[in-house]
Design an enzyme around this catalytic site. Sequence first.
Site, PDB file in Angstrom:
ATOM      1  N   SER A 118     -47.187  22.252 -23.454  1.00 21.61           N
ATOM      2  CA  SER A 118     -46.664  23.224 -24.415  1.00 21.61           C
ATOM      3  C   SER A 118     -46.951  22.804 -25.842  1.00 21.61           C
ATOM      4  O   SER A 118     -46.831  23.611 -26.763  1.00 21.61           O
ATOM      5  CB  SER A 118     -45.147  23.333 -24.266  1.00 21.61           C
ATOM      6  OG  SER A 118     -44.811  23.651 -22.957  1.00 21.61           O
ATOM      7  N   HIS A 139     -52.647  27.070 -21.395  1.00 23.37           N
ATOM      8  CA  HIS A 139     -51.189  27.155 -21.519  1.00 23.37           C
ATOM      9  C   HIS A 139     -50.702  28.496 -20.961  1.00 23.37           C
ATOM     10  O   HIS A 139     -50.800  29.532 -21.624  1.00 23.37           O
ATOM     11  CB  HIS A 139     -50.824  26.993 -23.005  1.00 23.37           C
ATOM     12  CG  HIS A 139     -49.356  26.963 -23.272  1.00 23.37           C
ATOM     13  ND1 HIS A 139     -48.815  27.297 -24.490  1.00 23.37           N
ATOM     14  CD2 HIS A 139     -48.297  26.646 -22.480  1.00 23.37           C
ATOM     15  CE1 HIS A 139     -47.503  27.183 -24.429  1.00 23.37           C
ATOM     16  NE2 HIS A 139     -47.175  26.790 -23.220  1.00 23.37           N
ATOM     17  N   ASN A 189     -45.529  27.959 -29.303  1.00 20.88           N
ATOM     18  CA  ASN A 189     -44.302  27.176 -29.479  1.00 20.88           C
ATOM     19  C   ASN A 189     -44.018  26.790 -30.919  1.00 20.88           C
ATOM     20  O   ASN A 189     -42.880  26.481 -31.263  1.00 20.88           O
ATOM     21  CB  ASN A 189     -44.339  25.947 -28.581  1.00 20.88           C
ATOM     22  CG  ASN A 189     -44.019  26.353 -27.164  1.00 20.88           C
ATOM     23  OD1 ASN A 189     -42.998  26.990 -26.919  1.00 20.88           O
ATOM     24  ND2 ASN A 189     -44.908  26.051 -26.233  1.00 20.88           N
TER      25      ASN A 189
HETATM   26  P1  NAD Z   1     -40.794  20.446 -14.598  1.00 15.51           P
HETATM   27  O1  NAD Z   1     -39.918  19.357 -15.035  1.00 15.51           O
HETATM   28  O2  NAD Z   1     -40.196  21.647 -13.946  1.00 15.51           O
HETATM   29  O3  NAD Z   1     -41.903  19.862 -13.568  1.00 15.51           O
HETATM   30  C1  NAD Z   1     -42.699  18.755 -13.844  1.00 15.51           C
HETATM   31  C2  NAD Z   1     -43.171  18.162 -12.525  1.00 15.51           C
HETATM   32  O4  NAD Z   1     -44.152  17.142 -12.797  1.00 15.51           O
HETATM   33  C3  NAD Z   1     -42.052  17.492 -11.713  1.00 15.51           C
HETATM   34  O5  NAD Z   1     -42.008  18.070 -10.417  1.00 15.51           O
HETATM   35  C4  NAD Z   1     -42.481  16.019 -11.650  1.00 15.51           C
HETATM   36  O6  NAD Z   1     -42.154  15.379 -10.416  1.00 15.51           O
HETATM   37  C5  NAD Z   1     -43.993  16.143 -11.815  1.00 15.51           C
HETATM   38  N1  NAD Z   1     -44.654  14.923 -12.272  1.00 15.51           N
HETATM   39  C6  NAD Z   1     -44.269  14.046 -13.238  1.00 15.51           C
HETATM   40  N2  NAD Z   1     -45.172  13.045 -13.367  1.00 15.51           N
HETATM   41  C7  NAD Z   1     -46.153  13.304 -12.464  1.00 15.51           C
HETATM   42  C8  NAD Z   1     -47.353  12.631 -12.117  1.00 15.51           C
HETATM   43  N3  NAD Z   1     -47.723  11.502 -12.714  1.00 15.51           N
HETATM   44  N4  NAD Z   1     -48.129  13.157 -11.140  1.00 15.51           N
HETATM   45  C9  NAD Z   1     -47.740  14.306 -10.504  1.00 15.51           C
HETATM   46  N5  NAD Z   1     -46.619  14.991 -10.807  1.00 15.51           N
HETATM   47  C10 NAD Z   1     -45.829  14.493 -11.771  1.00 15.51           C
HETATM   48  O7  NAD Z   1     -41.664  20.836 -15.860  1.00 15.51           O
HETATM   49  P2  NAD Z   1     -42.334  22.274 -16.192  1.00 15.51           P
HETATM   50  O8  NAD Z   1     -41.360  23.108 -16.928  1.00 15.51           O
HETATM   51  O9  NAD Z   1     -43.013  22.810 -14.984  1.00 15.51           O
HETATM   52  O10 NAD Z   1     -43.430  21.802 -17.280  1.00 15.51           O
HETATM   53  C11 NAD Z   1     -44.680  21.295 -16.886  1.00 15.51           C
HETATM   54  C12 NAD Z   1     -45.640  21.406 -18.053  1.00 15.51           C
HETATM   55  O11 NAD Z   1     -45.799  22.794 -18.401  1.00 15.51           O
HETATM   56  C13 NAD Z   1     -45.147  20.689 -19.320  1.00 15.51           C
HETATM   57  O12 NAD Z   1     -46.243  20.148 -19.987  1.00 15.51           O
HETATM   58  C14 NAD Z   1     -44.522  21.838 -20.112  1.00 15.51           C
HETATM   59  O13 NAD Z   1     -44.515  21.598 -21.495  1.00 15.51           O
HETATM   60  C15 NAD Z   1     -45.457  22.971 -19.773  1.00 15.51           C
HETATM   61  N6  NAD Z   1     -44.911  24.335 -19.926  1.00 15.51           N
HETATM   62  C16 NAD Z   1     -43.619  24.614 -19.554  1.00 15.51           C
HETATM   63  C17 NAD Z   1     -43.146  25.919 -19.687  1.00 15.51           C
HETATM   64  C18 NAD Z   1     -41.761  26.295 -19.237  1.00 15.51           C
HETATM   65  O14 NAD Z   1     -41.324  27.425 -19.509  1.00 15.51           O
HETATM   66  N7  NAD Z   1     -41.043  25.433 -18.552  1.00 15.51           N
HETATM   67  C19 NAD Z   1     -43.982  26.945 -20.207  1.00 15.51           C
HETATM   68  C20 NAD Z   1     -45.297  26.622 -20.546  1.00 15.51           C
HETATM   69  C21 NAD Z   1     -45.758  25.305 -20.410  1.00 15.51           C
END
Ligand code: NAD
Length: 297
Positions: A118, A139, A189
């Site tokens: 993000s 993204h 963001n």
């Molecule tokens: P989340 O916490 O729901 O999920 C993250 C996952 O990554 C977890 O299941 C964790 O076990 C896994 N993980 C951590 N380290 C790892 C590794 N080394 N290898 C494999 N898996 C690993 O997070 P999310 O909300 O899905 O966010 C993920 C990415 O997407 C982030 O970079 C976030 O900024 C981005 N993002 C989030 C949103 C949102 O609305 N939540 C929107 C756009 C982008």
Amino acid sequence: MKKITVIGSGTMGNGIAHTFAQHGFEVALVDVNPDTLAKAVQTIAGNLERQVKKGIIDDQQKTNTLKHITTFTDLKTAVVDADLVIEAATENRDIKLNLFKQLSDYCKDGTILASNTSSISITQIAAVTKNPGNVIGMHFMNPVPVMKLVEVIRGYATTDAVTQTIMDLSRQLDKDPVEVNDYPGFVANRILMPMINEAIYTLYEGVAGVEEIDTVMKLGMAHPMGPLQLADFIGLDVCLAILNVLYNGFGNPKYAPCPLLVNMVAAGHKGAKSGSGFYKYTAGSKDLVVAYKFKQK
Ligand code: NAD
């Protein structure tokens, strides 16, 4: 472009895997946590069922989509033959740099390495790989199967060819890509998070309650969801991480995260995914019940 590996099976990873698989790509979904992987497959099945009920897809498409997804806990096995890797792991710079170093070693030449980050610098992520020209930001927005936008972020070294491939691929997924440059928070963001942070400050200072703040923004600004509910939906830990990137990246106090947000994350109240944030979330219930009361500052 046939084989896609998605790293991280949380909120975003399962949506990205769902969307690619629904469009006929072979998807490897990898996570360090096997429980999260199992939950992700259940979530995808549930979301596909919802699409069937709404008449967006039929039963056969649901079955085919699930068949296109294989889960892994070992990164190397999951990425060896990938044409594109999309990293959607936890929003943490060290985790991402470490992952991209490994990807650079494990992937075949020519694999495009994308991050769904993000806010973390694509240029810095690319710099730890052997071929920074092949690294790009892809993204997606939450929920991925529904939201049309893909913010495509060009790092300092990203090539024109890689950018064009990702723009075309996004259109193949029936999304509308927008190309932007790599500065903290990119576009989405950089604009959204200060608004969410200001809503949290408004609550923290006791100007109004959770429902009042969200209602003002929904009815007054025609936002489909209030900023506090949206923050819960994004994940309060993710919001905090993004604000810290903006704060450190621009060195400007206007991005400093509200102390209430910092406290809620420290207390484990991360929003919808943890069952509690500004609102309470109970499985199977769509009722919005306020969790945060003016009990403390
Ligand atoms: P989340 O916490 O729901 O999920 C993250 C996952 O990554 C977890 O299941 C964790 O076990 C896994 N993980 C951590 N380290 C790892 C590794 N080394 N290898 C494999 N898996 C690993 O997070 P999310 O909300 O899905 O966010 C993920 C990415 O997407 C982030 O970079 C976030 O900024 C981005 N993002 C989030 C949103 C949102 O609305 N939540 C929107 C756009 C982008």
